[in-house]
Enzyme design. Structure first.
Site, short mmCIF file in Angstrom:
data_model
loop_
_atom_site.label_atom_id
_atom_site.label_comp_id
_atom_site.label_asym_id
_atom_site.label_seq_id
_atom_site.Cartn_x
_atom_site.Cartn_y
_atom_site.Cartn_z
N CYS A 146 0.87 -1.16 0.45
CA CYS A 146 0.43 -0.04 0.11
C CYS A 146 1.00 1.09 0.02
CB CYS A 146 -0.90 -0.12 0.86
SG CYS A 146 -1.40 1.49 1.72
N CYS B 84 -0.45 3.97 2.82
CA CYS B 84 0.51 3.24 3.75
C CYS B 84 2.10 4.19 3.97
CB CYS B 84 0.13 2.03 4.42
SG CYS B 84 -1.13 1.49 3.69
#
Length: 211
Positions: free
Chosen positions: A30, A33
């Site tokens: 991600c 993230c």
């Protein structure tokens, strides 16, 4: 610092040993993230408090059971958990929103900078400083010694002022020790004489006689 969760047991232990837990649900693949991770780590380093506030990172691929338990479907997702229950959820890499949520969690956990100084103060000798309270609702009762001394002096002065007078009632009324006696500057006032707040009002002998 943020703790990387390695098992469900470890996560449960942290939940039961802290008032508030802030969980970062992330994935290695991600991109958002990875971008917000340094901000989360910085907030964790700044605000983590033993038994009060903990920051944890949970890899959703490794711990799918935890992610499913908390209904995580998008990354990153941040969960603020207070005493086992989720009180706030933040989705997406939004630094201002995450920072504001962490500040609310800090207040909720009582882990602010001033929390370490809460409670009674202490003197150099080690004895606690007890707050003064003049009311009836708890706390040590404090006495205004100057006010008490003034009352005693007025009472004694009024007694001797009227003791040798032919008209004790008139003498008491005109005595300088009479708290209700009007001075020359008060003679023209229509309002009643007000006593200082917090001090007892002693009535004159004339007042007692007229009751």
């Amino acid at each position: 610092m943020a703790t990387y969760i390695t098992s469900s047991h470890e996560f449960s232990r942290i939940l039961t040993s802290h008032t508030v837990v802030i969980a970062d649900f992330y994935a290695d693949w991600c991109g958002p993230c990875q971008r917000i991770s340094p901000i989360f780590d910085s907030l964790a380093k700044q605000h983590s408090k033993p038994s009060r506030l903990a920051f944890v990172k949970i890899n959703v691929d490794t711990h799918q059971d935890i992610a499913q338990q908390y209904g995580v479907r998008a990354m990153p997702t941040f969960k603020i958990i207070n005493k086992g229950g989720v009180v706030e959820t933040i989705q997406g890499a939004n630094p201002p929103e995450l920072t504001a949520a962490v500040e609310r969690a800090v207040r909720l956990a009582g882990a602010g900078k001033g929390a370490a100084f809460a409670g009674e103060g202490r003197r150099l000798g080690g004895s606690p400083i007890v707050p003064r309270s003049g009311g009836r609702g708890g706390g040590a009762r404090s006495w205004d010694l100057m006010a008490l001394l003034e009352v005693v002096l007025r009472f004694v002065g009024l007694y001797f002022w009227t003791l040798f007078s032919l008209d004790p009632y008139k003498a008491a009324e005109n005595s300088p020790f009479n708290v209700n006696r009007k001075t020359n500057t008060q003679a023209g006032n229509t309002g009643a004489t007000k006593r200082p707040a917090g001090r007892p009002a002693f009535k004159t002998l004339a007042d007692l006689k007229s009751e």
